[in-house]
Design a protein around this motif. Sequence first.
Motif, PDB file in Angstrom:
ATOM      1  N   VAL A 191       0.842  -1.199   0.000  1.00  0.00           N
ATOM      2  CA  VAL A 191       0.000   0.000   0.000  1.00  0.00           C
ATOM      3  C   VAL A 191       0.873   1.243   0.000  1.00  0.00           C
ATOM      4  O   VAL A 191       0.620   2.217  -0.722  1.00  0.00           O
ATOM      5  CB  VAL A 191      -0.974  -0.007   1.197  1.00  0.00           C
ATOM      6  N   ARG A 192       1.929   1.244   0.809  1.00  0.00           N
ATOM      7  CA  ARG A 192       2.847   2.379   0.846  1.00  0.00           C
ATOM      8  C   ARG A 192       3.492   2.613  -0.521  1.00  0.00           C
ATOM      9  O   ARG A 192       3.630   3.752  -0.984  1.00  0.00           O
ATOM     10  CB  ARG A 192       3.928   2.163   1.917  1.00  0.00           C
ATOM     11  N   LYS A 193       3.875   1.515  -1.161  1.00  0.00           N
ATOM     12  CA  LYS A 193       4.488   1.612  -2.494  1.00  0.00           C
ATOM     13  C   LYS A 193       3.508   2.205  -3.500  1.00  0.00           C
ATOM     14  O   LYS A 193       3.866   3.114  -4.273  1.00  0.00           O
ATOM     15  CB  LYS A 193       4.939   0.218  -2.944  1.00  0.00           C
ATOM     16  N   ASP A 219      10.591   3.316   5.119  1.00  0.00           N
ATOM     17  CA  ASP A 219      10.435   2.324   4.054  1.00  0.00           C
ATOM     18  C   ASP A 219      11.371   2.695   2.905  1.00  0.00           C
ATOM     19  O   ASP A 219      11.189   3.716   2.238  1.00  0.00           O
ATOM     20  CB  ASP A 219       8.981   2.309   3.575  1.00  0.00           C
ATOM     21  N   ILE A 220      12.355   1.869   2.641  1.00  0.00           N
ATOM     22  CA  ILE A 220      13.354   2.178   1.628  1.00  0.00           C
ATOM     23  C   ILE A 220      12.742   2.251   0.234  1.00  0.00           C
ATOM     24  O   ILE A 220      13.174   3.043  -0.617  1.00  0.00           O
ATOM     25  CB  ILE A 220      14.510   1.153   1.674  1.00  0.00           C
ATOM     26  N   VAL A 221      11.722   1.433  -0.015  1.00  0.00           N
ATOM     27  CA  VAL A 221      11.062   1.458  -1.330  1.00  0.00           C
ATOM     28  C   VAL A 221      10.386   2.808  -1.551  1.00  0.00           C
ATOM     29  O   VAL A 221      10.468   3.392  -2.638  1.00  0.00           O
ATOM     30  CB  VAL A 221      10.036   0.309  -1.440  1.00  0.00           C
ATOM     31  N   ALA A 227      12.606   9.620  -4.485  1.00  0.00           N
ATOM     32  CA  ALA A 227      13.836  10.218  -5.017  1.00  0.00           C
ATOM     33  C   ALA A 227      13.806  10.290  -6.540  1.00  0.00           C
ATOM     34  O   ALA A 227      14.198  11.306  -7.138  1.00  0.00           O
ATOM     35  CB  ALA A 227      15.044   9.414  -4.549  1.00  0.00           C
ATOM     36  N   LEU A 228      13.342   9.234  -7.178  1.00  0.00           N
ATOM     37  CA  LEU A 228      13.264   9.243  -8.643  1.00  0.00           C
ATOM     38  C   LEU A 228      12.317  10.332  -9.131  1.00  0.00           C
ATOM     39  O   LEU A 228      12.617  11.052 -10.095  1.00  0.00           O
ATOM     40  CB  LEU A 228      12.793   7.874  -9.151  1.00  0.00           C
ATOM     41  N   ILE A 243      22.105   8.388  -5.243  1.00  0.00           N
ATOM     42  CA  ILE A 243      23.453   7.796  -5.249  1.00  0.00           C
ATOM     43  C   ILE A 243      23.443   6.454  -4.516  1.00  0.00           C
ATOM     44  O   ILE A 243      24.099   5.493  -4.945  1.00  0.00           O
ATOM     45  CB  ILE A 243      24.475   8.779  -4.628  1.00  0.00           C
ATOM     46  N   ASP A 244      22.708   6.371  -3.431  1.00  0.00           N
ATOM     47  CA  ASP A 244      22.565   5.084  -2.735  1.00  0.00           C
ATOM     48  C   ASP A 244      22.005   4.024  -3.673  1.00  0.00           C
ATOM     49  O   ASP A 244      22.432   2.861  -3.643  1.00  0.00           O
ATOM     50  CB  ASP A 244      21.633   5.237  -1.529  1.00  0.00           C
TER      51      ASP A 244
END
Length: 334
Positions: A191-193, A219-221, A227-228, A243-244
């Motif tokens: 759901v977050r994604k 949440d890294i995703v 970021a994108l 960069i990560d």
Amino acid sequence: MLIGEVARRAGVSARMLRHYDSLGLVRPTGRSDAGYREYSSEDIRRIFHIESLRSLGLSLREVRRAFDDPDFTPSELVDDLIRQTRERIAAETELLTRLRRIGAAEPAGWEDVLQIVALLQALGSKSAGKRQRAALSSVEEVPVPVEALVEAALSETDPNVAGALRWALAQSGDDALALLAEGLGSPVAEVRKRAVQSIAEIPDGEATALLRDALTSPDIVVRRYAALALGARGVADAVPTLIDMVVEGTNDVDAADALNALASPPALADQIATRLVDRLAHGAVESSARRRLTQALADIPGTTASRALADLSHDEDRAVALTAAYILGIRDAR
């Protein structure tokens, strides 16, 4: 005690007491000299027991079973009542939600109401094709309430339907953002994604502010999608996460493209190049990650990137050195 007084004290109509009598639930133990029903204290106690069980939702048939069946287990019946009540509440809640959504669309007439109902039903269809058509037509025909579109977008698993729903939400502007922001805080990762993907397609404005906040999400995703999207919008805050992504090899090509888009201002281009070089110098970075970082430098303009590539063309890692030399050759040819 005669039937009229019992009815008054127990809050049960005389007609219902006669019905209890006919069913054998409560039969008055006596009759007056005039032939009227007379209820004893035990009869009245039984009436109160019946009414208590009925207040829990038991039918008269279930009440009789409770009284007459020696093997009757109350816990099983209570579990059934809980299940039935939950189902009833869910059905009523669904109806209330649908009515609210129809009201929110402000239909001008019954024809609009019918169209909205049809679209809401299509959004919940098992057919992906129907859901997709409903998402696309929600903008062109009678508008579907944004709440319904957000709910559908956050639960959709088919990629084509999900894309159509995100497009429909983008047409609604900022109206969907508050609900999508709630989706970012969902305990469910998918759901977050879907929430951050939907926000990313809504034009600049409040959506950009939400995406900035999403860069700090646990949440890294969510951070990566934010970021994108921010890179495409020229927001420099996205650089560390991009960069990560290059280092981790997750959507690294898209991340490098976003860095290139951000590198138009010379000052920012030098900052990005410096950050890439700093990561290259980090001893813990694996060889494959160093090659990706070198490749990311290819599209970063400016002298800082060029000097870094010149140094890297003599790197101890042959793959990195060859990559840097090849990129330098292309830059020189330009």
